[in-house]
Design an enzyme around this catalytic site. Structure first.
Site, PDB file in Angstrom:
ATOM      1  N   SER A 129       0.843  -1.203   0.000  1.00  0.00           N
ATOM      2  CA  SER A 129       0.000   0.000   0.000  1.00  0.00           C
ATOM      3  C   SER A 129       0.872   1.245   0.000  1.00  0.00           C
ATOM      4  CB  SER A 129      -0.857  -0.027   1.261  1.00  0.00           C
ATOM      5  OG  SER A 129      -1.451   1.223   1.477  1.00  0.00           O
ATOM      6  N   TYR A 156      -2.008  -1.731  11.071  1.00  0.00           N
ATOM      7  CA  TYR A 156      -2.245  -2.206   9.702  1.00  0.00           C
ATOM      8  C   TYR A 156      -1.095  -1.780   8.785  1.00  0.00           C
ATOM      9  CZ  TYR A 156      -3.739  -1.660   4.884  1.00  0.00           C
ATOM     10  OH  TYR A 156      -3.760  -1.662   3.519  1.00  0.00           O
ATOM     11  N   LYS A 160       2.100  -3.962   6.645  1.00  0.00           N
ATOM     12  CA  LYS A 160       2.528  -3.877   5.235  1.00  0.00           C
ATOM     13  C   LYS A 160       4.047  -3.677   5.172  1.00  0.00           C
ATOM     14  CE  LYS A 160      -1.426  -4.510   3.268  1.00  0.00           C
ATOM     15  NZ  LYS A 160      -1.710  -5.774   2.620  1.00  0.00           N
TER      16      LYS A 160
HETATM   17  C1  UD1 Z   1      -7.265   4.442   3.882  1.00  0.00           C
HETATM   18  C2  UD1 Z   1      -6.257   3.947   4.877  1.00  0.00           C
HETATM   19  C3  UD1 Z   1      -5.112   3.293   4.132  1.00  0.00           C
HETATM   20  C4  UD1 Z   1      -5.625   2.168   3.256  1.00  0.00           C
HETATM   21  C5  UD1 Z   1      -6.666   2.739   2.300  1.00  0.00           C
HETATM   22  C6  UD1 Z   1      -7.294   1.622   1.495  1.00  0.00           C
HETATM   23  C7  UD1 Z   1      -6.461   5.510   6.745  1.00  0.00           C
HETATM   24  C8  UD1 Z   1      -5.767   6.570   7.524  1.00  0.00           C
HETATM   25  N1  UD1 Z   1      -5.780   5.033   5.701  1.00  0.00           N
HETATM   26  O1  UD1 Z   1      -6.644   5.417   3.105  1.00  0.00           O
HETATM   27  O2  UD1 Z   1      -4.167   2.795   5.051  1.00  0.00           O
HETATM   28  O3  UD1 Z   1      -4.574   1.597   2.528  1.00  0.00           O
HETATM   29  O4  UD1 Z   1      -7.704   3.387   3.043  1.00  0.00           O
HETATM   30  O5  UD1 Z   1      -8.048   2.148   0.433  1.00  0.00           O
HETATM   31  O6  UD1 Z   1      -7.553   5.104   7.060  1.00  0.00           O
HETATM   32  N2  UD1 Z   1     -13.163  10.655   3.547  1.00  0.00           N
HETATM   33  C9  UD1 Z   1     -14.208  11.503   3.899  1.00  0.00           C
HETATM   34  N3  UD1 Z   1     -15.343  10.955   4.403  1.00  0.00           N
HETATM   35  C10 UD1 Z   1     -15.505   9.610   4.557  1.00  0.00           C
HETATM   36  C11 UD1 Z   1     -14.448   8.750   4.188  1.00  0.00           C
HETATM   37  C12 UD1 Z   1     -13.290   9.307   3.686  1.00  0.00           C
HETATM   38  O7  UD1 Z   1     -14.085  12.713   3.777  1.00  0.00           O
HETATM   39  O8  UD1 Z   1     -16.571   9.186   5.037  1.00  0.00           O
HETATM   40  C13 UD1 Z   1     -11.925  11.234   2.977  1.00  0.00           C
HETATM   41  C14 UD1 Z   1     -10.708  10.963   3.835  1.00  0.00           C
HETATM   42  O9  UD1 Z   1     -10.556  11.968   4.793  1.00  0.00           O
HETATM   43  C15 UD1 Z   1      -9.611  10.969   2.789  1.00  0.00           C
HETATM   44  C16 UD1 Z   1     -10.297  10.450   1.524  1.00  0.00           C
HETATM   45  O10 UD1 Z   1     -11.687  10.610   1.745  1.00  0.00           O
HETATM   46  O11 UD1 Z   1      -9.195  12.267   2.551  1.00  0.00           O
HETATM   47  C17 UD1 Z   1      -9.994   8.993   1.232  1.00  0.00           C
HETATM   48  O12 UD1 Z   1     -10.261   8.249   2.403  1.00  0.00           O
HETATM   49  P1  UD1 Z   1     -10.213   6.646   2.428  1.00  0.00           P
HETATM   50  O13 UD1 Z   1     -11.051   6.107   1.373  1.00  0.00           O
HETATM   51  O14 UD1 Z   1     -10.494   6.224   3.835  1.00  0.00           O
HETATM   52  O15 UD1 Z   1      -8.723   6.305   2.020  1.00  0.00           O
HETATM   53  P2  UD1 Z   1      -7.317   6.749   2.689  1.00  0.00           P
HETATM   54  O16 UD1 Z   1      -7.506   7.605   3.872  1.00  0.00           O
HETATM   55  O17 UD1 Z   1      -6.472   7.294   1.620  1.00  0.00           O
END
Ligand code: UD1
Length: 346
Positions: A129, A156, A160
């Site tokens: 990842s 997690y 990795k």
């Molecule tokens: C997350 C994990 C990462 C993992 C990846 C898998 C964390 C800190 N990291 O990454 O380790 O490999 O998923 O795909 O959890 N967001 C919102 N509202 C929501 C959900 C997400 O605003 O309800 C935003 C988050 O703040 C972020 C973006 O969407 O900026 C992407 O979030 P997410 O899909 O959870 O992925 P990652 O944070 O990049």
């Protein structure tokens, strides 16, 4: 199509695993899935069969169960390589239950490498990842494979990193072992047939499943975590990669391991599009292409979130001859079609 070598896919009924199994089968590979269904559903096999026209062999086995895993390698001596997806992947859960993550994610890889050695299976592709890069310094954006690895923010993420170390150490000790480490950015979307897709467990943590579930009225509104980041619209930036493009990279990686003897013993590839999109861009584009409203509110930042990260995928583009080029509109539409199918929405 003539049958190509046999690939063992652990976690093959999971989200990325199932899409990869389909692409392998489409290219004529024989596939054996090992999965304990801890975070997936046996009906995924029906979806795979409907798309690929064949059913992969399925073994309901936990990778921590050494004797059962060993039996699979005895039963199928034709296994030419392993793609290892099986792992626990919820960041929050890993903070609450670190031992479960260390046990599952480290123990599984150790068992697989051990059994591969016993049965002289030489090739392994490992699901890693972009989390290993943490928040890269500005000069490292977009991130290529030489960017420094940063201390993991969760158990997690740490699994990795440790698994990558285990692979390097085993390759050093055994010159016959060939390793490909694939570092995924943010996989999204579903197969265009809507026969397979992401099946989040409970309330989704990731952005896209939350968006599609809100669009389907399963959730009141999306919460956008922070609009005060130093980015153009203040929301975080990620490299969202279509899961089918990602799946195809695995086929390229396997092909290279089986056909290119002069490759390096351990090769690492970033798998992303090379383009960063903000949370707000994703939400707006989703509404535009689907015509469905997604109610949202801006809330505070999510703890541990990375501000911005996107890939430099040049190495994968040139060495693997692979590119993630599905337009984001099509990707978002595929995610919505899948959600509609799951919920019986027309
Ligand atoms: C997350 C994990 C990462 C993992 C990846 C898998 C964390 C800190 N990291 O990454 O380790 O490999 O998923 O795909 O959890 N967001 C919102 N509202 C929501 C959900 C997400 O605003 O309800 C935003 C988050 O703040 C972020 C973006 O969407 O900026 C992407 O979030 P997410 O899909 O959870 O992925 P990652 O944070 O990049």
């Amino acid at each position: 199509m003539s049958t190509k070598p046999c690939i063992l896919v652990t976690g093959g009924t999971g989200y990325i695993g199932s899409h990869t199994v389909v692409e392998l089968m489409n290219q004529g590979y024989e596939v054996i899935i090992v999965d304990n269904l801890s975070n997936s559903n046996v009906e995924v096999l029906d979806g795979i069969e409907r798309i690929a026209g064949r059913r992969p062999v399925f073994e309901n086995i936990d990778c921590l169960d050494y004797p059962s895993l060993d039996r699979v390698f005895c039963e199928y001596p034709q296994i030419a390589g392993v793609i290892h997806f099986a792992a626990s992947k919820a960041v929050g859960e890993s903070v609450e239950q670190p031992l479960m993550y260390y046990r599952n994610n480290l123990g599984s890889l150790v068992n697989i490498l051990d059994i591969m050695q016993v049965h002289q299976v030489r090739n392994i592709v490992f699901s890693s990842s972009c989390t290993v890069y943490g928040q890269p310094d500005k000069q490292h954006l977009p991130v290529d494979e030489t960017a420094p690895i940063q201390k993991a923010l969760s158990p997690y993420g740490n699994t990795k990193q440790i698994n990558e170390d285990i692979l390097h150490d085993c390759a050093h000790a055994c010159k016959q072992l060939q390793v490909t480490i694939l570092r995924y950015f943010n996989p999204i979307g579903a197969h265009p047939s809507a026969q397979i897709g992401e099946l989040p467990n409970g309330i989704p943590n990731n952005l896209l499943p939350f968006v599609t579930q809100t669009a389907a009225r399963l959730r009141d509104k999306l919460r956008i975590f922070g609009d005060d980041y130093p980015t153009e619209d203040g929301t975080c930036i990620r490299d969202y990669i279509y899961v089918v493009d990602l799946a195809k990279a695995h086929v390229k990686a396997i092909e290279r391991m089986l056909q290119v003897p002069e490759r390096e013993q351990v090769e690492i590839f970033n798998l992303g599009t090379g383009r960063g999109l903000s949370v707000m861009e994703i939400v707006r584009t989703f509404m535009q292409v689907t015509g469905v409203r997604v109610p949202y509110e801006i809330v505070g930042r999510r703890e541990g979130d990375i501000e911005q990260v996107w890939a430099d995928p040049k190495r994968a583009n040139t060495v693997l001859g692979w590119k993630a080029d599905t337009p984001i509109a099509d990707v978002l539409m595929s995610a919505w079609n899948w959600e509609k199918k799951l919920r019986g929405i027309n």
